[in-house]
Design an enzyme around this catalytic site. Structure first.
Site, short mmCIF file in Angstrom:
data_model
loop_
_atom_site.label_atom_id
_atom_site.label_comp_id
_atom_site.label_asym_id
_atom_site.label_seq_id
_atom_site.Cartn_x
_atom_site.Cartn_y
_atom_site.Cartn_z
N GLY A 226 -83.37 52.59 45.40
CA GLY A 226 -84.70 52.95 44.94
C GLY A 226 -85.02 52.50 43.54
O GLY A 226 -86.09 52.83 43.02
N GLU A 267 -76.63 52.13 45.54
CA GLU A 267 -76.92 51.36 46.76
C GLU A 267 -78.29 50.67 46.67
O GLU A 267 -79.24 51.03 47.37
CB GLU A 267 -76.89 52.31 47.96
N GLY A 269 -81.14 47.69 47.07
CA GLY A 269 -81.52 46.56 47.89
C GLY A 269 -82.49 45.70 47.10
O GLY A 269 -82.14 44.65 46.57
N ARG A 306 -95.49 42.81 53.28
CA ARG A 306 -95.63 43.94 52.38
C ARG A 306 -97.08 44.21 51.95
O ARG A 306 -97.50 45.38 51.90
CB ARG A 306 -94.74 43.76 51.13
N CYS A 339 -105.11 34.90 62.69
CA CYS A 339 -106.38 35.35 63.25
C CYS A 339 -106.47 36.87 63.12
O CYS A 339 -106.47 37.61 64.10
CB CYS A 339 -106.49 34.92 64.71
N TYR A 375 -87.52 42.31 51.37
CA TYR A 375 -88.49 42.66 52.42
C TYR A 375 -89.54 41.56 52.59
O TYR A 375 -90.71 41.82 52.79
CB TYR A 375 -89.13 44.03 52.14
#
Length: 419
Positions: A226, A267, A269, A306, A339, A375
């Site tokens: 986080g 941890e 990411g 995102r 589209c 992401y």
């Protein structure tokens, strides 16, 4: 050149125009040196464990392994990616951890067969794993009853989150583990992405309370991830020294209470890979719709989801095809080829289309969406039958093609027409 400059000539020393010419567009480009730098930021923790879901390219995983990071996985195929990137299945400190709220059949078979350490996020996982692998060590992911995130969709704690064992059920889960002859040797908490110091401090307090309840078998604690990065010049980041100080003080109190050493894990990411990533696209149309100027590029939310999912902001820059780095600024909306009216990169949460100050651009110029290492490619899709983008890793001044662009034959390889 500022990292937030709206005109960009190169990425990690390689001209953007050269990258586009060699590898085409849209293409994700990763700067290996930035990933190593971010791992180094966290060396004070005993273990830096990378959340594979942020960017799971094998070359990125192998780079992180060589940099000393271990991995956290959330699926059977993420485990297999980690193994393919050279991680060992087991060790004194587990190189690979499987963290989830369920076992699907494939993941349960794989962790049992390969001896992968399991971080259980639900009581049922304890029962299912205990039936198959009694005598092993496990970790429990605890939902402390609160959460935080840059979007409601990335909040992973509190009563509306599906993640983790509810803190009031910890005692029952410890008893269930004991009945199955499973040793609970670690605790883990992760409350969401983009957390601030106040919420990170709350995590430390909640872990300490849970560890004291869990008892003397606890040998490791993970404060989750986080850690925020700056997507805007005005964004604030966490004082890593102060955060480690909070975590270390909590760890030392636990060591005194439990009477033995306790390892401290983090941890991340996004923190390790987001800033390394750039999505390079080509402007294919410049059009006016009433008072709105649109730059339409050959990348869409099939490449970077995102903005449409969370209203996420990414810095955007222009790499002029003619090399002119003195372009005047205009207000523009950046959209993709899909589209879908929602295929807009400059939007806010709730789908509100927003204008962005950008250099004046023309068809053939390159547009770079920055800080897309986390992401980005991992959330890519084949919507509108678009191929998955290529991925490039620049290391030591050399660009390596680490995932070639998907072909039509690969796109349709698993399909069949009956009869």
């Amino acid at each position: 050149m500022s990292s937030f400059s709206m005109l960009r000539a190169e990425i990690a020393g390689i001209p953007v125009l050269e990258l586009a010419r060699r590898f085409g567009t849209p293409t994700f480009v990763y700067d290996a040196s930035m990933i190593r730098r971010r791992v180094d930021d966290l060396r004070r923790f005993d273990t830096v464990r990378y959340a594979v879901k942020a960017c799971s390219n094998l070359a990125v995983l192998a780079l992180l392994r060589r940099a000393g990071a271990l991995v956290d996985t959330v699926s059977a195929f993420e485990i297999r990616r980690a193994l393919a990137a050279g991680y060992q299945p087991a060790g004194d400190v587990p190189p690979i951890v499987y963290t989830a709220d369920i076992f699907d059949h494939d993941s349960l078979e794989l962790v049992v067969e390969r001896g992968i350490h399991v971080n259980c996020g639900s009581p049922d996982m304890i029962h299912q794993y205990g039936d198959r692998a009694p005598g092993r060590n496990i970790t429990l992911r605890v939902n402390p009853g609160f959460g935080h995130g840059h979007s409601r969709k990335t909040n992973t704690g509190g009563p509306q989150s599906k993640h983790g064992i509810w803190h009031e059920q910890l005692c029952d889960c410890l008893a269930a583990a004991q009945r199955h002859d499973l040793n609970v040797t670690g605790l883990h908490m992760h409350i969401g992405s983009g957390t601030d110091m106040e919420h990170l401090a709350q995590v430390c307090g909640a872990i300490e309370k849970a560890a004291l309840e869990a008892g003397p078998e606890i040998r490791s604690i993970s404060v989750g991830g986080g850690l925020p990065i700056a997507y805007r010049e005005t964004d604030t980041t966490v004082d890593l020294g102060a955060y480690f100080g909070l975590c270390d003080a909590m760890r030392k109190r636990l060591e005194e209470a439990l009477g033995h050493a306790v390892a401290l894990e983090i941890e991340p990411g996004r923190y390790l890979v987001a800033e390394s990533g750039f999505l390079v696209a080509e402007i294919r149309a410049v059009k006016h719709q009433a008072d709105n100027l649109f730059y339409l590029v050959d990348a869409g939310f099939n490449n970077l989801a995102r903005p449409v999912l969370y209203g996420s902001y990414h810095p955007i820059s222009i790499a002029p095809a003619d090399g002119d780095m003195t372009r005047p600024e205009v207000e523009a909306i950046v959209g993709g080829p899909l589209c879908e009216s929602g295929d807009i990169f400059t939007q806010e949460e709730g789908g509100i289309v927003a204008k962005r100050r950008l250099p004046r651009a023309a068809v053939g110029d390159l547009l770079v969406i920055e800080r897309t290492g986390a992401y980005g490619a991992v959330m890519g899709s084949n919507y509108n039958s678009k191929p998955l983008a290529a991925e490039i890793l620049i290391d030591g001044g050399t660009p390596h093609l680490v995932r070639r662009r998907q072909t039509f034959e690969e796109l349709t390889a698993d399909e069949s027409i009956p009869g």
